[in-house]
Design a protein around this motif. Structure first.
Motif, mmCIF file in Angstrom:
data_model
loop_
_atom_site.group_PDB
_atom_site.id
_atom_site.type_symbol
_atom_site.label_atom_id
_atom_site.label_comp_id
_atom_site.label_asym_id
_atom_site.label_seq_id
_atom_site.Cartn_x
_atom_site.Cartn_y
_atom_site.Cartn_z
ATOM 1 N N LEU A 15 28.221 -18.859 -3.024
ATOM 2 C CA LEU A 15 26.932 -18.526 -2.407
ATOM 3 C C LEU A 15 25.763 -18.889 -3.317
ATOM 4 C CD1 LEU A 15 27.834 -15.070 -0.820
ATOM 5 C CD2 LEU A 15 27.533 -17.248 0.358
ATOM 6 N N LEU A 16 25.899 -18.633 -4.624
ATOM 7 C CA LEU A 16 24.807 -18.961 -5.548
ATOM 8 C C LEU A 16 24.603 -20.468 -5.653
ATOM 9 C CD1 LEU A 16 25.207 -16.369 -8.453
ATOM 10 C CD2 LEU A 16 23.644 -16.338 -6.505
ATOM 11 N N ASP A 17 25.670 -21.236 -5.513
ATOM 12 C CA ASP A 17 25.515 -22.699 -5.466
ATOM 13 C C ASP A 17 24.621 -23.098 -4.299
ATOM 14 O OD1 ASP A 17 26.185 -25.576 -5.783
ATOM 15 O OD2 ASP A 17 27.370 -25.233 -3.962
ATOM 16 N N ARG A 18 24.760 -22.428 -3.160
ATOM 17 C CA ARG A 18 23.933 -22.740 -1.999
ATOM 18 C C ARG A 18 22.490 -22.283 -2.213
ATOM 19 N NH1 ARG A 18 28.389 -21.191 2.781
ATOM 20 N NH2 ARG A 18 30.016 -22.562 1.913
ATOM 21 N N VAL A 19 22.340 -21.147 -2.866
ATOM 22 C CA VAL A 19 20.984 -20.677 -3.189
ATOM 23 C C VAL A 19 20.287 -21.674 -4.114
ATOM 24 C CG1 VAL A 19 19.694 -18.910 -4.436
ATOM 25 C CG2 VAL A 19 21.472 -18.233 -2.824
ATOM 26 N N ILE A 20 21.001 -22.120 -5.133
ATOM 27 C CA ILE A 20 20.415 -23.074 -6.084
ATOM 28 C C ILE A 20 20.049 -24.374 -5.369
ATOM 29 C CG2 ILE A 20 20.875 -24.449 -8.157
ATOM 30 C CD1 ILE A 20 22.695 -22.152 -9.086
ATOM 31 N N TYR A 21 20.898 -24.811 -4.447
ATOM 32 C CA TYR A 21 20.581 -26.020 -3.673
ATOM 33 C C TYR A 21 19.245 -25.874 -2.956
ATOM 34 C CZ TYR A 21 20.543 -29.079 0.412
ATOM 35 O OH TYR A 21 20.163 -29.967 1.383
ATOM 36 N N LEU A 22 19.048 -24.750 -2.270
ATOM 37 C CA LEU A 22 17.793 -24.545 -1.545
ATOM 38 C C LEU A 22 16.614 -24.417 -2.505
ATOM 39 C CD1 LEU A 22 18.962 -22.089 1.266
ATOM 40 C CD2 LEU A 22 18.403 -24.514 1.496
ATOM 41 N N LYS A 23 16.832 -23.770 -3.642
ATOM 42 C CA LYS A 23 15.769 -23.666 -4.649
ATOM 43 C C LYS A 23 15.391 -25.054 -5.168
ATOM 44 C CE LYS A 23 15.484 -19.055 -5.154
ATOM 45 N NZ LYS A 23 14.244 -18.249 -5.021
ATOM 46 N N GLU A 24 16.391 -25.906 -5.363
ATOM 47 C CA GLU A 24 16.115 -27.277 -5.819
ATOM 48 C C GLU A 24 15.287 -28.046 -4.794
ATOM 49 O OE1 GLU A 24 20.149 -28.083 -8.533
ATOM 50 O OE2 GLU A 24 20.048 -28.771 -6.449
ATOM 51 N N GLN A 25 15.448 -27.690 -3.505
ATOM 52 C CA GLN A 25 14.666 -28.345 -2.455
ATOM 53 C C GLN A 25 13.299 -27.709 -2.281
ATOM 54 O OE1 GLN A 25 16.231 -31.069 -1.142
ATOM 55 N NE2 GLN A 25 17.853 -30.484 -2.571
ATOM 56 N N GLY A 26 13.028 -26.628 -3.034
ATOM 57 C CA GLY A 26 11.715 -25.994 -3.006
ATOM 58 C C GLY A 26 11.542 -24.908 -1.971
ATOM 59 N N PHE A 27 12.650 -24.290 -1.513
ATOM 60 C CA PHE A 27 12.563 -23.286 -0.462
ATOM 61 C C PHE A 27 12.857 -21.889 -0.994
ATOM 62 C CE2 PHE A 27 13.957 -27.197 1.811
ATOM 63 C CZ PHE A 27 12.774 -27.401 2.511
ATOM 64 N N GLN A 28 12.279 -20.885 -0.328
ATOM 65 C CA GLN A 28 12.554 -19.491 -0.638
ATOM 66 C C GLN A 28 13.849 -19.073 0.060
ATOM 67 O OE1 GLN A 28 9.129 -17.184 0.652
ATOM 68 N NE2 GLN A 28 7.995 -19.101 0.814
ATOM 69 N N CYS A 29 14.676 -18.323 -0.631
ATOM 70 C CA CYS A 29 15.919 -17.882 -0.012
ATOM 71 C C CYS A 29 16.471 -16.678 -0.756
ATOM 72 C CB CYS A 29 16.959 -19.003 0.012
ATOM 73 S SG CYS A 29 17.375 -19.653 -1.617
ATOM 74 N N LYS A 30 17.314 -15.942 -0.063
ATOM 75 C CA LYS A 30 17.989 -14.786 -0.653
ATOM 76 C C LYS A 30 19.349 -14.612 -0.001
ATOM 77 C CE LYS A 30 14.515 -11.589 -2.493
ATOM 78 N NZ LYS A 30 15.170 -11.471 -3.801
ATOM 79 N N VAL A 31 20.268 -14.017 -0.776
ATOM 80 C CA VAL A 31 21.568 -13.620 -0.245
ATOM 81 C C VAL A 31 21.590 -12.103 -0.207
ATOM 82 C CG1 VAL A 31 24.057 -13.573 -0.617
ATOM 83 C CG2 VAL A 31 22.764 -15.658 -1.094
ATOM 84 N N ILE A 32 21.878 -11.536 0.961
ATOM 85 C CA ILE A 32 21.932 -10.079 1.071
ATOM 86 C C ILE A 32 23.206 -9.660 1.799
ATOM 87 C CG2 ILE A 32 19.439 -9.730 1.066
ATOM 88 C CD1 ILE A 32 19.571 -9.394 4.108
ATOM 89 N N PRO A 33 23.782 -8.520 1.431
ATOM 90 C CA PRO A 33 24.929 -7.980 2.164
ATOM 91 C C PRO A 33 24.432 -7.253 3.405
ATOM 92 C CG PRO A 33 24.441 -6.593 0.271
ATOM 93 C CD PRO A 33 23.452 -7.723 0.238
ATOM 94 N N LEU A 34 24.554 -7.883 4.549
ATOM 95 C CA LEU A 34 23.971 -7.352 5.775
ATOM 96 C C LEU A 34 24.904 -6.393 6.507
ATOM 97 C CD1 LEU A 34 21.457 -7.542 7.625
ATOM 98 C CD2 LEU A 34 22.659 -9.351 8.876
ATOM 99 N N PHE A 35 26.210 -6.676 6.458
ATOM 100 C CA PHE A 35 27.169 -5.869 7.196
ATOM 101 C C PHE A 35 27.890 -4.909 6.254
ATOM 102 C CE2 PHE A 35 27.675 -10.221 9.287
ATOM 103 C CZ PHE A 35 26.586 -10.018 10.109
ATOM 104 N N ASP A 36 28.459 -3.864 6.832
ATOM 105 C CA ASP A 36 29.285 -2.948 6.066
ATOM 106 C C ASP A 36 30.587 -3.670 5.704
ATOM 107 O OD1 ASP A 36 31.199 -0.945 5.322
ATOM 108 O OD2 ASP A 36 29.921 0.563 6.262
ATOM 109 N N PRO A 37 30.901 -3.830 4.410
ATOM 110 C CA PRO A 37 32.070 -4.632 4.023
ATOM 111 C C PRO A 37 33.395 -4.039 4.474
ATOM 112 C CG PRO A 37 31.167 -3.489 2.115
ATOM 113 C CD PRO A 37 30.189 -3.306 3.230
ATOM 114 N N THR A 38 33.457 -2.716 4.683
ATOM 115 C CA THR A 38 34.696 -2.128 5.162
ATOM 116 C C THR A 38 34.938 -2.445 6.628
ATOM 117 O OG1 THR A 38 33.579 -0.047 5.710
ATOM 118 C CG2 THR A 38 34.536 -0.226 3.514
ATOM 119 N N PHE A 39 33.889 -2.863 7.315
ATOM 120 C CA PHE A 39 33.974 -3.185 8.737
ATOM 121 C C PHE A 39 33.975 -4.687 8.956
ATOM 122 C CE2 PHE A 39 32.447 -2.502 13.246
ATOM 123 C CZ PHE A 39 33.529 -1.746 13.625
#
Length: 496
Positions: free
Chosen positions: A442-466
């Motif tokens: 996931l961080l590789d994908r974040v770095i890719y977008l940062k290299e292209q000059g875009f704002q981005c974030k990775v967040i845990p949206l769902f309950d991982p037990t579900f």
């Protein structure tokens, strides 16, 4: 207050006069038990590599170190295992929602209390028409991701959403009927698109009946008045890893997506399999009309690897330049496991865990039959743990097209099956690394977008037990900061 002042003065006095050694980690800013373990373990392994003798003395270890129950006694974990676990946990993204209050994010997203398990077969968080044909896990996911996509559309000024890998259209349907967005679903499977269209009609009929009950005097109610928006548009198509922005736009416009002509839109994908997640991010980066993207990925083992521009990993130039950055199939497959569910099975001492030893033994037999099958895709029947090993093995050989009546060394098989506890321990050690491997991808994908000059974030949206694959990568173009958008979600504020 007085204690704090005295503490600060004493600490400053000792620091200024170098009275505290570098080996002190407890109660020191920037240091912790983790740094203590890692530094000590590094020092010990270095001395052992150099051939120097090492003696270790543990004082009051029952209070200082973690313990695990083992039958009627407690076992102290080895220092190397503690360091391994601490390192793996420290390198991984948190899999739980960022809010200190677990229900805060759910409330901000849905304005309803969180309750994904309210009913054994149906979630109470979606109204009945949206629950039909949708399993509770998927209901949990489309409700949360749908609300996030709506917020992203509001923040970017988009009215249209393109749902790649839309499957049976559950997310597309919820975005259109539930949030009033114009939605185009793109799915490669023609039978899935057919099912999505049928489910749309069933939902529309259900909503029409409900509207007719409220307006008994009217029979001919337009679809737009029933739904508040147009129906989602489903089309058969594939967005390949090498697809250009022109290919995507041509696919959308060739099949007449309503209202999309020349308009900006948001890309979304719920559990985009393999390379589809990276492809959606590249389309966001390359196509000026894509103003936002939300990507929930899965099936990392199907991601293509290599140094080409179309590879799913690594995407970023920075990771591609790191020595030893490769991720073999086994590690990518490991990142797909549901560790929370597995931990529950361990606590319950589930008999299903014996399948690990069954599979390892069967793979050994397969390699003796055909040495070229180094990684056989063994597909075993459901409830395989209820079978004897012989029945399990015969079924596995048959599914691989091998001789199901093949003979094997019974003594060797018995000795391997006796290693069940060790096989299980090995698999558990592997799973400790799973979150860190997913974090790297996931961080590789974040770095890719940062290299292209875009704002981005990775967040845990769902309950991982579900929902085990619970991370969503959010990116947006324009002046609106993604962090501001997420703050709005967590605080329940308006995102206008």
């Amino acid at each position: 207050m007085l204690e704090s002042i005295i503490k600060d003065e004493i600490t400053a006095h000792l620091d200024n006069r170098n009275r505290i050694g570098q080996s002190q980690h407890g109660f020191m800013k920037g240091k912790s038990c983790l740094t203590n373990l890692l530094e000590f373990f590094e020092d010990v392994t270095r001395k052992m590599d150099e051939g120097d003798p090492v003696d270790e003395v543990y004082l009051d270890f029952q209070k200082a170190f973690d313990k695990v129950p083992h039958k009627r006694r407690e076992s102290v974990w080895p220092l190397s295992l503690l360091a391994f676990r601490a390192s793996a946990h420290g390198l991984a993204l948190s899999r739980h929602p960022r809010s200190s209050d677990p229900s805060a994010l759910a409330t901000a997203l849905s304005h309803q209390p969180e309750d994904p398990w309210a009913n054994g077969c149906q979630s109470s968080m979606l109204s009945h028409p949206f629950r039909k044909h949708v399993k509770p896990k998927k209901q949990h996911e489309i409700r949360r991701l749908g609300a996030l996509v709506k917020k992203l559309c509001d923040a970017t000024g988009c009215q249209h959403v393109v749902d790649v890998g839309s499957g049976q259209g559950h997310l597309s349907r919820y975005l259109a009927f539930g949030h009033g967005l114009r939605v185009t679903g793109v799915e490669a499977g023609e039978e899935l698109v057919t099912a999505a269209t049928r489910f749309d009609s069933e939902l529309l009929l259900s909503l029409r009946k409900e509207a007719a009950r409220k307006l008994e005097c009217r029979r001919d109610i337009p679809d737009e008045e029933v739904t508040g928006q147009l129906l989602p548009h489903h089309l058969v198509g594939r967005v390949g890893s090498g697809a250009s922005e022109e290919d995507l736009l041509q696919l959308l416009e060739a099949q007449g997506s309503p209202g999309l002509e020349g308009s900006p839109f948001v890309l979304t994908g719920l559990h985009a399999c393999g390379d589809l997640g990276p492809t959606a991010l590249r389309q966001f980066a390359q196509c000026p009309r894509v103003l936002g993207v939300t990507a929930v990925s899965c099936c990392y083992m199907k991601v293509t690897t290599g140094s080409t521009a179309e590879s799913g990993y690594p995407m970023s130039t920075w990771v591609r330049g790191l020595p030893g950055h490769g991720l073999p199939y086994k590690l990518r497959e490991l990142a797909c496991h549901a560790i929370e569910d597995y931990a529950g099975r361990l606590k319950q001492r589930s008999t299903g865990l014996r399948v690990h030893c069954y599979r390892a033994t069967l793979e050994t037999i397969i390699r003796k039959i055909d040495p070229s099958l180094k990684r056989p895709g063994v597909q075993t029947p459901r409830n395989a743990h209820l079978l004897s090993f012989e029945d399990y093995a015969r079924a596995g050989l048959r599914r691989l097209g091998l001789d199901a009546d093949a003979q094997w060394d019974s003594d060797l098989v018995s000795s391997m099956l006796a290693q069940e506890a060790r096989v299980l321990a090995y698999f558990c050690l592997c799973l400790v690394l799973a979150p860190a491997i997913e974090t790297l991808i996931l961080l590789d994908r974040v770095i890719y977008l940062k290299e292209q000059g875009f704002q981005c974030k990775v967040i845990p949206l769902f309950d991982p037990t579900f929902s085990p694959r619970n991370f969503v990568l959010v990116a947006a173009k324009g002046d609106r900061r993604v962090s501001d958008l997420l703050t709005c979600l967590e605080e329940g504020a308006g995102c206008t």
